[in-house]
Design an enzyme around this catalytic site. Structure first.
Site, PDB file in Angstrom:
ATOM      1  N   CYS A 276       0.787  -1.238   0.000  1.00  0.00           N
ATOM      2  CA  CYS A 276       0.000   0.000   0.000  1.00  0.00           C
ATOM      3  C   CYS A 276       0.821   1.291   0.000  1.00  0.00           C
ATOM      4  O   CYS A 276       0.324   2.314  -0.448  1.00  0.00           O
ATOM      5  CB  CYS A 276      -1.035  -0.002   1.101  1.00  0.00           C
TER       6      CYS A 276
ATOM      7  N   GLY B 171       0.537   3.122  10.011  1.00  0.00           N
ATOM      8  CA  GLY B 171      -0.441   4.023  10.634  1.00  0.00           C
ATOM      9  C   GLY B 171      -0.648   5.240   9.757  1.00  0.00           C
ATOM     10  O   GLY B 171       0.303   5.760   9.170  1.00  0.00           O
ATOM     11  N   CYS B 172      -1.886   5.681   9.637  1.00  0.00           N
ATOM     12  CA  CYS B 172      -2.190   6.816   8.753  1.00  0.00           C
ATOM     13  C   CYS B 172      -2.712   8.021   9.515  1.00  0.00           C
ATOM     14  O   CYS B 172      -3.272   8.938   8.916  1.00  0.00           O
ATOM     15  CB  CYS B 172      -3.223   6.411   7.707  1.00  0.00           C
ATOM     16  N   GLY B 173      -2.578   7.991  10.838  1.00  0.00           N
ATOM     17  CA  GLY B 173      -3.010   9.157  11.609  1.00  0.00           C
ATOM     18  C   GLY B 173      -4.485   9.464  11.405  1.00  0.00           C
ATOM     19  O   GLY B 173      -5.219   8.695  10.783  1.00  0.00           O
TER      20      GLY B 173
ATOM     21  N   GLY C 251      -6.149   9.310   7.981  1.00  0.00           N
ATOM     22  CA  GLY C 251      -6.673   8.049   7.462  1.00  0.00           C
ATOM     23  C   GLY C 251      -7.627   7.395   8.450  1.00  0.00           C
ATOM     24  O   GLY C 251      -7.900   6.196   8.348  1.00  0.00           O
TER      25      GLY C 251
END
Ligand SMILES: NC(=O)c1ccc[n+]([C@@H]2O[C@H](COP(=O)([O-])OP(=O)(O)OC[C@H]3O[C@@H](n4cnc5c(N)ncnc54)[C@H](O)[C@@H]3O)[C@@H](O)[C@H]2O)c1
Ligand SMILES: [Fe+2]
Lengths: 880, 95
Positions: free
Chosen positions: A276, A448-450, A453
């Site tokens: 991803c 992790g996307c914070g 996301g």
């Protein structure tokens, strides 16, 4: 995230609507099909409990064994994953498994995850690990086996039990991988049940929900699409859910084109694009646009023409769901082109699609986990950054972004503007994002996307995310200070020291009374004859801001190198402020006046002074202003008295000469002396008291107690005057460092309301505050250095110094109060409010107002006992 | 109470399933003729998942026989295991 297709996710979990029922889900699914999950979790719960006993050594042994098994089986796992999911590339899947084992191990093997895991020496604090317990782990279809390896390892390393719930399309390879690793863990001594997994069956979706909502689960750790992450977060459990991205990559003209193109190729073809963090859209500067595309061509990438793009678009992005077509996730470029009816060579690496307009957002600007790349041409750096932002904010916030440039300014602008948990510079974003291969990011398979996301973290999720970290701060004893003017001259005739000052221009600040008394003349004649001087006589008692402004104005072009303040506290305070605003005219009074509890932590930065020197020559014996870092300025506009406090304000030289106080009348003499006595008494019991201030306090108290009654009948006795004058300065030095207490807070309130001179206002509260501070506090004043409530002991110590005799502390305190009563009487000072001529009715009705003022007084903060409102009321009533 | 022999088993790190079986077989035997059984964990410093499982089963059997089990002298590290495992029957028996 590993796949974005709605269809694919539907296979996996319930719809988002169902997730809203999170509370009821556990019971709803608690039927026979879920018995197996109950048993697995029951075992996992016990494993997590038993795990709490494991040492770091034992844990590391288990991790080693599991890593070894993962490496040995990495081909087998990759083969199974490829066969079952029909996504990605076997060779790359092996590498992913290796990254998740060998590379991860390299990073974590020496990390502490048991007991003390970090020491912060400077802060005197340690961090201690507490396991999380039981983790429900959801794995994606794109990285099934590598995710199981990675999650198992970090879970064991942190002494947690983990239960995997696979995507239906990868359930066999997940179960197999988990089983192999579990066996290896058991062999190395891990607790039974530390790894569990759900098996392939028709009720897997239902079971996954049951698992996420199960009371035995402590954390949901979900890696997958946005919908699944949302479900994880709405399970009502703490969750680490990491979701999808959309990686923009800026190719700036300052980059090395050949190397950038190769990096992108490596990344975008890795496992056929299933990673991803891999590149989704390239934004290329126009100056290097053609050259970049021909570089891609050179290494067997295919540039689609407009017609081909039209054909390709619905293959890549499903027009129905408007997100990437899961059928082609992880397929190779040839297969995808073929499905679109485009003829390309078999060995084509990537299909590149030039997108001409961002106006009507092209579907291909979305995430597409397959070897298909969109390319945008940028006319300028600003245009490029805007285009990257567009992609970033089209489903990619918080995830990953990349930039190829040698220009640091471009990199800096990019990292400031783009919202991504990992911004990969001059590296392939897919392998760069994984961490540990191209850089020192934590190795991970969960990005992790914070909040961008919808995730709780932007971390490359790793061991520290699977620990409850207990912070153990040790009590910090603060260093205390003792500051005072570095020159203090005392004794009758000490004024003569002015003869030796090295000054050119002296600005003398005083008031008209002092001038009339001939004191200013004395000063002038004491100065060396060559010194220029200018005199400002307009200070009034309780000086206000306009006096300060006038003083500064009067200086004009005089350019003083010294200020001499000669007068009472009002003159010395005014001089401190005049000097401050002369040296730092840009300073704002309002900023300096911001209140504080601890001056070392206060909000305002005080300007530093030093262009001039301040010589303070007191003509009253009480305020201590000649050695203090404070000045009190009235603000007539809103009727407030503002205290400025900073050691920069402290005079450089104090001259304590009894000649200058010999004409002070009786009433101000006793008033100011009792003020000094109160300073010493309060500084002695203050929570800021130190050995240095204590010794000054005792000396001052003893001297005033002995000489104040004497001076009443011998106002012109210079020896007696000098003793009191010295005592006031000693007390000033003490409170300048230890501050005062409740007595001053009460006196300030009373003085302001009924216009009572400060010393008298202090006198009437002396007895009641000693009683108050000697009692058992209902509330203590918190301060790290004040470890025991010692106010009573300290009052007893004063009593002994004054010659009181008693068998115990209460007796000594009673003795002290008697001594003070006697002192006040002999000095013709009041000991009760009623003696001040205030009517009882007036007094009683103003008590609420007095309390309000007292509570807000800074002096209260250093009193050992914190008064409650009702206690203040009691003190005020008793003091009448 | 356990005999001295079995008491010797209840000490140190209890890992071996065989030891655990011996301990609990003995304890379960006591249930046949005793209304109160005391399990003294004074010397125990480590327990396994199997120990927890056997203990849980033992307490269940005791309950059926109306016997009272008292688990005494539990070391904090072991008590933490009981608390984290959240097994009510065990927690109820600890005194
Ligand atoms: N900076 C500090 O640390 C500090 C501490 C306590 C009080 N204060 C401030 O000090 C001021 C009070 O000072 P104060 O009590 O010295 O009174 P003051 O300076 O206001 O003087 C009171 C009056 O006495 C006159 N006077 C002064 N010396 C004299 C002398 N030797 N002979 C005859 N008359 C004389 C003055 O001209 C004035 O009219 C207040 O503004 C108070 O806020 C400052
Ligand atoms: Fe004072």
């Amino acid at each position: 995230m590993d796949y974005g297709s709605q269809n694919l996710r539907e296979n996996y979990i319930l719809s988002p609507e169902a997730s809203q029922l999170s509370i009821d889900l556990y019971s709803e699914f608690n039927d026979d099909s879920c018995k197996f999950i109950d048993q697995t979790l029951n075992k996992a719960r016990k494993a997590s409990a038993v795990f709490t006993q494991y040492s770091q050594e034992k844990v590391d042994k288990i991790v080693y064994s599991v890593v070894k098994a993962a490496i040995n089986n990495s081909r087998e796992f990759a083969k199974l994953a490829r066969e079952e999911t029909r996504m990605g590339l076997f060779e790359d899947k092996i590498l992913k498994n290796i990254v998740a084992s060998e590379f991860l191990y390299h990073q974590i093997k020496n990390k502490k995850t048991v007991g003390v895991i970090k020491e912060h020496k400077d802060e005197d604090m340690v961090e201690v690990a507490e396991p999380i317990g039981v983790i429900a782990a959801l794995t994606p279809v794109t990285n099934p086996t590598s995710t199981v390896i990675y999650k198992s390892i970090i879970s064991l390393k942190t002494r947690n039990a983990i239960v995997f719930s696979p995507h239906l399309m990868s359930s066999k390879c997940v179960a197999y991988t988990a089983e192999v690793l579990y066996k290896a863990a058991l062999e190395a001594g891990a607790p039974e049940g530390c790894i569990g997994w759900l098996k392939r069956n028709s009720k897997l979706r239902k079971q996954t929900n049951h698992l996420m909502h199960h009371p035995e689960v402590d954390l949901v750790f979900a890696t997958g699409g946005t919908t699944m992450v949302k479900v994880a977060y709405s399970s009502g459990k703490p969750a680490i859910g990491v979701g999808s991205g959309n990686t923009p990559v800026y190719i700036h003209k300052s980059c090395d084109i050949e190397s950038s193109v190769m990096d992108i190729c490596i990344s975008k073809t890795f496992d056929n694009g299933t990673e991803c963090p891999s590149e989704q859209t390239l934004v290329v500067d126009s100056e290097i646009y053609e050259q970049t595309l021909s570089e891609f061509k050179k290494i067997n990438c295919y540039i689609c023409n407009e017609d081909e793009i039209k054909k390709l678009t619905p293959i890549v992005i499903d027009p129905e769901t408007n997100s990437m077509n899961y059928k082609f996730v992880g397929k190779d470029a040839y297969t995808i082109a073929d499905a679109a009816g485009i003829i390309v060579p078999k060995d084509t690496k990537i299909l590149l699609c030039k997108i001409n307009s961002t106006h009507n957002r092209h579907p291909l600007l979305k995430e597409k986990l397959m070897p298909v790349l969109s390319v945008l041409k940028a006319d300028s750096v600003n245009d490029a950054l805007n285009k990257c932002l567009l992609v970033n904010h089209s489903g990619g916030t918080g995830h990953t972004a990349g930039v190829f440039a040698s220009d640091e300014d471009i990199i800096s602008r990019f990292q400031t503007l783009i919202n991504a948990g990992r911004i990969i510079v001059n590296q392939p974003t897919a392998l760069g994002g994984l961490g540990g291969i191209y850089n020192n990011l934590s190795t991970t398979l969960s990005f992790g996307c914070g909040t961008g996301g919808g995730n709780s973290t932007t971390d490359n999720v790793n061991v520290y995310n699977l620990l409850n970290i207990k912070r153990v701060p040790r009590r910090q004893i603060q260093p205390m200070w003792f500051k005072t003017p570095n020159q203090i001259y005392s004794n009758t005739g000490a004024l003569s020291t002015l003869k030796s000052i090295e000054a050119k221009n002296v600005f003398i600040i005083t008031d008209t009374n002092i001038e009339k008394l001939g004191i200013v003349e004395k000063i002038i004649s004491a100065l060396p004859s060559e010194v220029n001087f200018k005199v400002f006589t307009e200070v009034e008692p309780e000086p206000n801001r306009s006096v300060i402004d006038k003083g500064v104005k009067q200086i004009g072009n005089f350019k003083p190198d010294h200020f001499i303040a000669v007068g009472g506290g009002s003159v010395i305070d005014a001089a401190k402020a005049i000097r401050l605003f002369y040296e730092c005219p840009e300073t704002k009074f309002e900023d300096l006046a911001i209140n504080f509890v601890d001056f070392r932590k206060r909000v305002t930065t005080f300007p530093s002074l030093g262009k001039t020197k301040l010589i303070a020559i007191p003509t009253t014996s009480g305020t201590g202003s000649e050695v203090s870092p404070a000045c009190v300025i009235a603000d007539n506009k809103n009727g407030l008295k503002i205290s400025l406090f900073d050691y920069n304000l402290m005079p450089d030289i104090a001259i304590v000469d009894s000649e200058l106080v010999k004409d002070l009348p009786l009433v101000p003499t006793v008033d100011t002396a009792i003020d000094a006595f109160t300073h010493a008494l309060e500084a002695f019991v203050s929570i800021y008291a130190t050995d240095f201030t204590d010794s000054l306090c005792l000396q001052a108290i003893d001297t005033i107690h002995e000489y104040l009654p004497k001076v009443v009948n011998a106002l012109d006795n210079l020896d007696i005057r000098q003793r009191i004058h010295n005592a006031a300065t000693l007390a000033g030095m003490a409170f300048s460092n230890a501050s005062v207490g409740i007595n001053h807070a009460l006196a300030h309130a009373l003085g302001a309301k009924f216009k009572i001179p400060h010393g008298r206002a202090n006198a009437v509260f002396l007895l009641s505050t000693i009683s108050f501070n000697s009692g058992i506090p209902r509330k203590f004043m918190p301060f790290t250095n004040y470890k025991k409530y010692i106010a009573c002991k300290k009052y007893a110590q004063i009593a002994k110094t004054l010659g009181c005799i008693g068998d115990n502390i209460p007796e000594l305190i009673e003795g002290l109060k008697d001594k003070i009563k006697e002192l006040l009487k002999k000095s013709e000072l009041p000991s009760q409010v009623c003696e001040l001529g205030i009517k009882l009715d007036d007094y009683l009705t103003s008590i609420p107002e007095l309390i309000e003022k007292t509570i807000n007084d800074l002096s209260l903060r250093t009193n050992p006992r914190m008064p409650l409102i009702e206690e203040l009321e009691g003190i005020f009533r008793n003091a009448y | 109470m356990l005999t001295n022999d079995e008491n010797d088993l209840l000490q140190g790190e209890i890992i071996s399933n065989e030891t655990i079986n011996r301990i609990f077989n003995k304890l379960e035997n006591q249930l046949l003729d005793q209304k109160e059984v005391i399990v003294d964990l004074k010397e125990v410093i480590f327990i396994s998942v199997y120990f927890l499982e056997r203990l849980e089963v033992f307490l269940e059997k005791a309950k059926q026989l109306d016997a009272i089990i008292k688990i005494i002298n539990v070391q904090p590290a072991i008590y933490k295991v009981f608390r984290v495992a959240k097994i009510k029957a065990i927690l109820d028996s600890v005194s």
